[in-house]
Design a protein around this motif. Structure first.
Motif, mmCIF file in Angstrom:
data_model
loop_
_atom_site.group_PDB
_atom_site.id
_atom_site.type_symbol
_atom_site.label_atom_id
_atom_site.label_comp_id
_atom_site.label_asym_id
_atom_site.label_seq_id
_atom_site.Cartn_x
_atom_site.Cartn_y
_atom_site.Cartn_z
ATOM 1 N N UNK A 11 0.844 -1.198 0.000
ATOM 2 C CA UNK A 11 0.000 0.000 0.000
ATOM 3 C C UNK A 11 0.880 1.250 0.000
ATOM 4 N N UNK A 12 1.952 1.217 0.812
ATOM 5 C CA UNK A 12 2.871 2.348 0.877
ATOM 6 C C UNK A 12 3.481 2.640 -0.492
ATOM 7 N N UNK A 13 3.830 1.587 -1.244
ATOM 8 C CA UNK A 13 4.399 1.773 -2.573
ATOM 9 C C UNK A 13 3.431 2.447 -3.522
ATOM 10 N N UNK A 14 2.149 2.084 -3.434
ATOM 11 C CA UNK A 14 1.152 2.737 -4.289
ATOM 12 C C UNK A 14 1.062 4.223 -3.950
ATOM 13 N N UNK A 122 -10.320 -0.044 5.161
ATOM 14 C CA UNK A 122 -10.904 -1.353 5.450
ATOM 15 C C UNK A 122 -9.844 -2.308 5.976
ATOM 16 N N UNK A 123 -8.660 -2.287 5.382
ATOM 17 C CA UNK A 123 -7.567 -3.151 5.814
ATOM 18 C C UNK A 123 -7.105 -2.809 7.229
ATOM 19 N N UNK A 177 -1.231 -3.622 -8.571
ATOM 20 C CA UNK A 177 -1.395 -5.085 -8.613
ATOM 21 C C UNK A 177 -1.079 -5.743 -7.276
ATOM 22 N N UNK A 178 -0.522 -4.971 -6.317
ATOM 23 C CA UNK A 178 -0.078 -5.538 -5.048
ATOM 24 C C UNK A 178 -0.999 -5.225 -3.867
ATOM 25 N N UNK A 179 -1.964 -4.315 -4.041
ATOM 26 C CA UNK A 179 -2.788 -3.914 -2.896
ATOM 27 C C UNK A 179 -3.684 -5.072 -2.461
ATOM 28 N N UNK A 180 -4.092 -5.107 -1.186
ATOM 29 C CA UNK A 180 -4.833 -6.265 -0.682
ATOM 30 C C UNK A 180 -6.270 -6.312 -1.181
ATOM 31 N N UNK A 181 -6.780 -7.524 -1.414
ATOM 32 C CA UNK A 181 -8.233 -7.657 -1.614
ATOM 33 C C UNK A 181 -8.903 -7.483 -0.264
ATOM 34 N N UNK A 182 -9.978 -6.717 -0.199
ATOM 35 C CA UNK A 182 -10.645 -6.463 1.080
ATOM 36 C C UNK A 182 -12.105 -6.875 0.999
ATOM 37 N N UNK A 183 -12.587 -7.377 2.106
ATOM 38 C CA UNK A 183 -13.989 -7.789 2.206
ATOM 39 C C UNK A 183 -14.817 -6.629 2.749
ATOM 40 N N UNK A 184 -15.925 -6.341 2.080
ATOM 41 C CA UNK A 184 -16.830 -5.297 2.550
ATOM 42 C C UNK A 184 -17.710 -5.883 3.645
ATOM 43 N N UNK A 185 -17.570 -5.363 4.870
ATOM 44 C CA UNK A 185 -18.328 -5.882 6.006
ATOM 45 C C UNK A 185 -19.753 -5.329 5.998
ATOM 46 N N UNK A 186 -20.689 -6.173 6.328
ATOM 47 C CA UNK A 186 -22.096 -5.756 6.360
ATOM 48 C C UNK A 186 -22.306 -4.692 7.429
#
Length: 386
Positions: A11-14, A122-123, A177-186
């Motif tokens: 994330x820092x790199x982005x 979110x992360x 291409x390196x950032x994390x996939x995140x789940x959207x919480x209800x």
């Protein structure tokens, strides 16, 4: 057993390359356009395409990310297309050619950040006060870009700026291409239409005040470098002044967790807007007094660093669950986008007809109006305030 992926540096790199691009574009692109013999109105129009797309594009991409549930894939697509269209700057120096290239490039470039902001928050989960420490890598990228290019342009032609932008675009694509996939919480607000959240008085007040803050910054991003050069400052000094503000901004980002715990987002915003009133007045009326100009740049720590972290944090509190991506997108569109457009476009005629002192006085007044709106509508958000 595989160890968990550490997404912090990804994330820092982005953030680093995204804001290195800003450090290339905001201080120096107007100088590049000036070298092509464009007048003040043409420069204001071309520089305003970036905030125009920040007004339009994030809503489209935010909707696509929420609809598809593939936030990271949307960021990668947008970053790749932005880099592709950026190549057009090497092919033309004419007004309408650059207009078309910057319009297309900015449409895709502007898509990424609101989605990455939502991903980062979110992360972080319950540790959102630490957002500033991750975001500080963007400030470091900005400093590397603005200082390095500032010194370079004392010795090489401003046209080399185009290659610096290409390096930044490629870096953005690699780290997208390196950032994390995140789940959207209800969240219990998921079934509410987003319009119902936006129309809350506190949300309207925040968006309105931040719109005015973006208007106030429009002249700064459009003409500050030209203004300094015309007053005899070397390009290396111009880069140094831009960097000074961002160095102070980094310090504030690291202090934000403690500041948020002690004062809360709303009080921090009050201070940020008050600092902007003073800062733009100093830029307009004290450009030849180096110590006062240095003070004005130190205030960038409040007028952008603390302001940005606090406003993004409030948006994250106001928009929950499946509305997070679109909440950040709407915030970016209506504030940095629409406000930046108005501030940028207004700066050309004001600069041309009334001069720099009037232009930055206009910025100071816009910040004051934003402060008044916040005090009027968000005062009840402070514990113990009546």
């Amino acid at each position: 057993m595989s160890s968990p992926v550490n997404y912090h540096w990804r994330i820092a790199g982005f953030y680093f390359f995204y804001y290195a691009f800003v450090g290339m574009f905001s201080p120096y692109w107007s100088l590049y356009l000036h070298s092509l013999q464009f007048d003040a109105i043409d420069i204001a129009i071309l520089m305003s395409l970036h905030p125009v797309m920040r007004m339009v594009a994030p809503n489209v991409w935010g909707w696509l990310a929420d609809r598809s549930g593939k936030r990271r894939e949307v960021v990668v697509l947008a970053a790749g297309l932005s880099a592709l269209f950026y190549l057009g700057v090497f092919a033309t120096t004419r007004f309408w050619g650059l207009f078309s290239v910057l319009l297309l490039m900015s449409f895709f470039w502007s898509a990424s950040m609101p989605l990455v902001e939502a991903t980062t928050l979110s992360w972080l989960g319950k540790n959102t006060a630490h957002y500033g420490r991750l975001r500080s890598w963007g400030s470091i990228g900005f400093i590397v870009s603005v200082v390095g290019l500032g010194y370079a342009f004392d010795y090489i032609a401003i046209a080399w700026l185009l290659w610096a932008g290409l390096v930044c675009e490629v870096g953005i694509f690699i780290f997208a291409r390196q950032i994390p996939p995140t789940e959207v919480l209800a969240h219990h607000t998921d079934q509410q239409p987003i319009k119902q959240i936006v129309l809350q008085p506190r949300v309207l007040a925040l968006f309105g005040a931040c719109f005015l803050m973006a208007v106030a910054h429009g002249p700064y991003y459009t003409f500050f470098s030209i203004y300094l050069v015309e007053h005899g400052y070397a390009k290396s000094m111009v880069g140094g002044l831009w960097a000074l503000g961002v160095i102070c901004e980094i310090g504030v980002f690291f202090l934000m967790p403690a500041l948020v715990r002690r004062y809360g987002f709303v009080r921090i915003l009050y201070l940020s807007f008050a600092a902007a009133v003073l800062r733009f007045f100093l830029i307009g009326w004290a450009v030849d007094r180096v110590l006062l100009l240095l003070l004005a740049q130190v205030l960038h720590a409040l007028t952008f660093g603390a302001y940005h972290a606090a406003s993004v944090g409030l948006v994250h509190e106001f928009f929950r669950g499946r509305h997070q991506s679109r909440g950040q997108a709407l915030f970016g569109s209506l504030t940095y986008g629409a406000g930046g457009v108005l501030g940028g476009l207004a700066s050309g005629p004001i600069w041309q007809h009334w001069g720099a002192a009037a232009l930055y006085s206009f910025s100071s007044v816009m910040a004051l109006l934003g402060l008044m709106l916040l005090v009027w509508r968000l005062r009840g958000s402070i514990p113990g305030a009546q």
